[in-house]
Enzyme design. Sequence first.
Site, PDB file in Angstrom:
ATOM      1  N   TYR A 154      38.079   8.730 -15.114  1.00  0.00           N
ATOM      2  CA  TYR A 154      38.538   8.016 -16.317  1.00  0.00           C
ATOM      3  C   TYR A 154      37.471   8.091 -17.412  1.00  0.00           C
ATOM      4  O   TYR A 154      37.760   8.466 -18.557  1.00  0.00           O
ATOM      5  CB  TYR A 154      38.843   6.549 -15.974  1.00  0.00           C
ATOM      6  CG  TYR A 154      38.900   5.646 -17.196  1.00  0.00           C
ATOM      7  CD1 TYR A 154      39.955   5.727 -18.102  1.00  0.00           C
ATOM      8  CD2 TYR A 154      37.877   4.721 -17.456  1.00  0.00           C
ATOM      9  CE1 TYR A 154      39.996   4.922 -19.237  1.00  0.00           C
ATOM     10  CE2 TYR A 154      37.909   3.908 -18.587  1.00  0.00           C
ATOM     11  CZ  TYR A 154      38.976   4.016 -19.478  1.00  0.00           C
ATOM     12  OH  TYR A 154      39.005   3.226 -20.596  1.00  0.00           O
TER      13      TYR A 154
ATOM     14  N   LYS B 158      37.587   9.884 -21.165  1.00  0.00           N
ATOM     15  CA  LYS B 158      37.378   9.163 -22.429  1.00  0.00           C
ATOM     16  C   LYS B 158      36.196   9.793 -23.189  1.00  0.00           C
ATOM     17  O   LYS B 158      36.236   9.918 -24.415  1.00  0.00           O
ATOM     18  CB  LYS B 158      37.124   7.670 -22.166  1.00  0.00           C
ATOM     19  CG  LYS B 158      38.322   6.903 -21.626  1.00  0.00           C
ATOM     20  CD  LYS B 158      39.508   6.848 -22.575  1.00  0.00           C
ATOM     21  CE  LYS B 158      39.261   6.020 -23.806  1.00  0.00           C
ATOM     22  NZ  LYS B 158      40.525   5.909 -24.619  1.00  0.00           N
TER      23      LYS B 158
ATOM     24  N   GLU C 225      32.331   2.701 -20.864  1.00  0.00           N
ATOM     25  CA  GLU C 225      32.108   3.439 -19.615  1.00  0.00           C
ATOM     26  C   GLU C 225      31.595   4.853 -19.852  1.00  0.00           C
ATOM     27  O   GLU C 225      31.076   5.482 -18.929  1.00  0.00           O
ATOM     28  CB  GLU C 225      33.396   3.491 -18.777  1.00  0.00           C
ATOM     29  CG  GLU C 225      33.914   2.105 -18.438  1.00  0.00           C
ATOM     30  CD  GLU C 225      34.782   2.041 -17.201  1.00  0.00           C
ATOM     31  OE1 GLU C 225      34.847   3.026 -16.457  1.00  0.00           O
ATOM     32  OE2 GLU C 225      35.380   0.980 -16.987  1.00  0.00           O
TER      33      GLU C 225
HETATM   34  P1  NAD Z   1      46.921  -0.038 -20.810  1.00  0.00           P
HETATM   35  O1  NAD Z   1      46.913   0.823 -19.605  1.00  0.00           O
HETATM   36  O2  NAD Z   1      47.282  -1.466 -20.688  1.00  0.00           O
HETATM   37  O3  NAD Z   1      47.886   0.588 -21.917  1.00  0.00           O
HETATM   38  C1  NAD Z   1      47.953   1.956 -22.175  1.00  0.00           C
HETATM   39  C2  NAD Z   1      49.246   2.226 -22.939  1.00  0.00           C
HETATM   40  O4  NAD Z   1      49.301   3.615 -23.263  1.00  0.00           O
HETATM   41  C3  NAD Z   1      50.504   1.906 -22.137  1.00  0.00           C
HETATM   42  O5  NAD Z   1      51.413   1.171 -22.923  1.00  0.00           O
HETATM   43  C4  NAD Z   1      51.073   3.283 -21.794  1.00  0.00           C
HETATM   44  O6  NAD Z   1      52.492   3.286 -21.661  1.00  0.00           O
HETATM   45  C5  NAD Z   1      50.610   4.090 -22.986  1.00  0.00           C
HETATM   46  N1  NAD Z   1      50.528   5.527 -22.688  1.00  0.00           N
HETATM   47  C6  NAD Z   1      49.941   6.108 -21.622  1.00  0.00           C
HETATM   48  N2  NAD Z   1      50.096   7.439 -21.687  1.00  0.00           N
HETATM   49  C7  NAD Z   1      50.764   7.697 -22.833  1.00  0.00           C
HETATM   50  C8  NAD Z   1      51.211   8.895 -23.477  1.00  0.00           C
HETATM   51  N3  NAD Z   1      50.973  10.091 -22.930  1.00  0.00           N
HETATM   52  N4  NAD Z   1      51.851   8.792 -24.660  1.00  0.00           N
HETATM   53  C9  NAD Z   1      52.077   7.581 -25.222  1.00  0.00           C
HETATM   54  N5  NAD Z   1      51.711   6.420 -24.648  1.00  0.00           N
HETATM   55  C10 NAD Z   1      51.048   6.487 -23.475  1.00  0.00           C
HETATM   56  O7  NAD Z   1      45.465   0.141 -21.450  1.00  0.00           O
HETATM   57  P2  NAD Z   1      44.586  -0.897 -22.286  1.00  0.00           P
HETATM   58  O8  NAD Z   1      43.750  -1.680 -21.353  1.00  0.00           O
HETATM   59  O9  NAD Z   1      45.443  -1.563 -23.265  1.00  0.00           O
HETATM   60  O10 NAD Z   1      43.617   0.148 -23.023  1.00  0.00           O
HETATM   61  C11 NAD Z   1      43.962   0.680 -24.310  1.00  0.00           C
HETATM   62  C12 NAD Z   1      42.844   1.587 -24.787  1.00  0.00           C
HETATM   63  O11 NAD Z   1      41.623   0.846 -24.861  1.00  0.00           O
HETATM   64  C13 NAD Z   1      42.553   2.763 -23.859  1.00  0.00           C
HETATM   65  O12 NAD Z   1      42.261   3.878 -24.654  1.00  0.00           O
HETATM   66  C14 NAD Z   1      41.321   2.324 -23.075  1.00  0.00           C
HETATM   67  O13 NAD Z   1      40.558   3.452 -22.686  1.00  0.00           O
HETATM   68  C15 NAD Z   1      40.605   1.498 -24.106  1.00  0.00           C
HETATM   69  N6  NAD Z   1      39.727   0.429 -23.590  1.00  0.00           N
HETATM   70  C16 NAD Z   1      40.199  -0.485 -22.711  1.00  0.00           C
HETATM   71  C17 NAD Z   1      39.376  -1.536 -22.305  1.00  0.00           C
HETATM   72  C18 NAD Z   1      39.860  -2.604 -21.335  1.00  0.00           C
HETATM   73  O14 NAD Z   1      39.069  -3.417 -20.901  1.00  0.00           O
HETATM   74  N7  NAD Z   1      41.139  -2.655 -20.996  1.00  0.00           N
HETATM   75  C19 NAD Z   1      38.058  -1.616 -22.786  1.00  0.00           C
HETATM   76  C20 NAD Z   1      37.605  -0.635 -23.664  1.00  0.00           C
HETATM   77  C21 NAD Z   1      38.449   0.372 -24.090  1.00  0.00           C
HETATM   78  O1  DAU Z   2      34.345  -1.348 -19.538  1.00  0.00           O
HETATM   79  C1  DAU Z   2      35.575  -1.082 -20.160  1.00  0.00           C
HETATM   80  C2  DAU Z   2      36.586  -0.694 -19.115  1.00  0.00           C
HETATM   81  O2  DAU Z   2      36.942  -1.883 -18.439  1.00  0.00           O
HETATM   82  C3  DAU Z   2      37.831  -0.022 -19.702  1.00  0.00           C
HETATM   83  O3  DAU Z   2      37.463   1.180 -20.309  1.00  0.00           O
HETATM   84  C4  DAU Z   2      38.882   0.229 -18.614  1.00  0.00           C
HETATM   85  O4  DAU Z   2      40.070   0.746 -19.193  1.00  0.00           O
HETATM   86  C5  DAU Z   2      39.189  -1.100 -17.947  1.00  0.00           C
HETATM   87  O5  DAU Z   2      40.093  -0.873 -16.869  1.00  0.00           O
HETATM   88  C6  DAU Z   2      37.896  -1.741 -17.412  1.00  0.00           C
HETATM   89  O6  DAU Z   2      37.356  -0.958 -16.330  1.00  0.00           O
HETATM   90  P1  DAU Z   2      36.748  -1.666 -15.012  1.00  0.00           P
HETATM   91  O7  DAU Z   2      36.778  -0.703 -13.917  1.00  0.00           O
HETATM   92  O8  DAU Z   2      35.466  -2.333 -15.321  1.00  0.00           O
HETATM   93  O9  DAU Z   2      37.868  -2.836 -14.822  1.00  0.00           O
HETATM   94  P2  DAU Z   2      38.587  -3.426 -13.512  1.00  0.00           P
HETATM   95  O10 DAU Z   2      39.341  -4.631 -13.946  1.00  0.00           O
HETATM   96  O11 DAU Z   2      39.324  -2.363 -12.748  1.00  0.00           O
HETATM   97  O12 DAU Z   2      37.361  -3.885 -12.614  1.00  0.00           O
HETATM   98  C7  DAU Z   2      36.393  -4.803 -13.093  1.00  0.00           C
HETATM   99  C8  DAU Z   2      35.313  -4.909 -12.050  1.00  0.00           C
HETATM  100  O13 DAU Z   2      35.855  -5.557 -10.890  1.00  0.00           O
HETATM  101  C9  DAU Z   2      34.791  -3.572 -11.556  1.00  0.00           C
HETATM  102  O14 DAU Z   2      33.393  -3.684 -11.280  1.00  0.00           O
HETATM  103  C10 DAU Z   2      35.549  -3.319 -10.259  1.00  0.00           C
HETATM  104  C11 DAU Z   2      35.773  -4.722  -9.722  1.00  0.00           C
HETATM  105  N1  DAU Z   2      37.030  -4.929  -8.954  1.00  0.00           N
HETATM  106  C12 DAU Z   2      38.190  -4.508  -9.524  1.00  0.00           C
HETATM  107  C13 DAU Z   2      39.386  -4.705  -8.870  1.00  0.00           C
HETATM  108  C14 DAU Z   2      40.698  -4.232  -9.481  1.00  0.00           C
HETATM  109  C15 DAU Z   2      36.995  -5.571  -7.742  1.00  0.00           C
HETATM  110  O15 DAU Z   2      35.927  -5.975  -7.248  1.00  0.00           O
HETATM  111  N2  DAU Z   2      38.189  -5.758  -7.078  1.00  0.00           N
HETATM  112  C16 DAU Z   2      39.386  -5.342  -7.588  1.00  0.00           C
HETATM  113  O16 DAU Z   2      40.441  -5.520  -6.917  1.00  0.00           O
END
Ligand code: NAD
Ligand code: DAU
Length: 375
Positions: free
Chosen positions: A157, A161, A133
């Site tokens: 967000y 990042k 992102e």
């Molecule tokens: P998540 O929200 O499921 O988990 C985040 C974790 O961080 C939680 O366990 C929370 O308790 C902990 N946390 C938050 N604030 C904290 C603090 N101040 N100190 C210690 N722990 C803390 O997130 P996720 O989806 O597992 O994402 C993990 C990482 O990967 C993030 O950095 C996110 O930006 C990155 N990321 C996520 C995705 C995705 O699709 N989910 C994709 C690309 C990158």
């Molecule tokens: O691209 C990586 C990112 O993917 C990570 O860095 C973020 O931590 C992770 O949350 C995710 O971000 P998105 O915003 O893409 O994920 P989300 O699941 O919130 O939404 C996926 C897509 O679906 C986005 O285009 C928004 C849409 N959406 C989401 C929700 C929750 C809907 O249409 N309806 C919904 O209720």
Amino acid sequence: MTLLVTGAAGFIGSNFCHHWRGAHPGDRLIALDALTYAGNAANLAALDGQAGFRFVHGDITDGALVERLLREEGIDTIVHFAAESHVDRSIHGPAAFVQTNVVGTQVLLEAARRVWLAGSGREHRFHHISTDEVYGSLGPEDPPFHETTPYAPNSPYAASKAASDHLVRAWHHTYGLQVTTSNCSNNYGPYQFPEKLIPLVILNILHGRRLPVYGDGTQVRDWLHVADHCRGIEAVLRDGRMGETYNIGGFGELTNIELVRRLCALLDERFAAEPELARRFPDAPQARGAPAESLIEHVTDRPGHDRRYAIDPGRITGELGWSPSHDLTSGLADTVGWYLANGPWWTAVMDGSYREWLSQQYGGGVLPQNQEGTS
Ligand code: NAD
Ligand code: DAU
């Protein structure tokens, strides 16, 4: 190796701990997590009590704690997942994102610098987990994000990042800290908190709640199974070039509306094949003979919603030999299966604050006892 895994109780952090323990059973894992609404100690329950695994309930912005852990545990590798991760929450409350994602990363970098670079220094690595992102939004015909794509974060967000990525880069160039960064696309799989699209849709279908599709639903995300993300991080830790960034993505581009339809079809198939699901989930549309798609509702779009993300993983593939091992079709089917098989997990994560949020979105009585997920 002795690894400090921040955010270890979250979705990707916990999957990473399980992956690492399986692949490197002789390494020590120190799991640090503040257990915010998104953190769940139960995600790590299978590791609890094992030799070489320690869970620490603490905040990454607590520099004294981080420094003590680095010294006492002899940590040589930080894998930094901890973050506020949900875009919608960042729109309503950006301050927490700056505090954890920006200030928290700076505190970790400083602790690492004090411990690792003092005196003669020691072998070390700071691996930072980031997101696609930071690159902003693509048009339909644009080439996918490359490591050289200029940063253009659009949500609070994404901006937080991006800021953390820049800090990691600066600590390498200025102080010589040994860092790597990976920018990954959207993950899916086990243990994902049900505010994110895929688990939200699965659980809303099971409970007969509407499926909120933002805007016209033609926004595109590039989906990667979380296990492949963990393997990608492992490859960077093993052979990544110091100071370098690696994009990780799975060639899984799909519009949101198509993704929601696929999940609907998968659950329709499961209900057709397993009549007991209608008894377990009497509010699901399939229990009264209706398809899951009948729940789809187009709702007001997310402000500043990015239209398309797509990753070019050429560098990690070419340099480190990584490629995704899960295809989206089987990965989504497995994920639906995981949520059906793990009702007690999602029942437990739907605590007071989450239930309150659900009530605001979908009306009261969101999880009557007879629908809770025991199988
Ligand atoms: P998540 O929200 O499921 O988990 C985040 C974790 O961080 C939680 O366990 C929370 O308790 C902990 N946390 C938050 N604030 C904290 C603090 N101040 N100190 C210690 N722990 C803390 O997130 P996720 O989806 O597992 O994402 C993990 C990482 O990967 C993030 O950095 C996110 O930006 C990155 N990321 C996520 C995705 C995705 O699709 N989910 C994709 C690309 C990158
Ligand atoms: O691209 C990586 C990112 O993917 C990570 O860095 C973020 O931590 C992770 O949350 C995710 O971000 P998105 O915003 O893409 O994920 P989300 O699941 O919130 O939404 C996926 C897509 O679906 C986005 O285009 C928004 C849409 N959406 C989401 C929700 C929750 C809907 O249409 N309806 C919904 O209720």
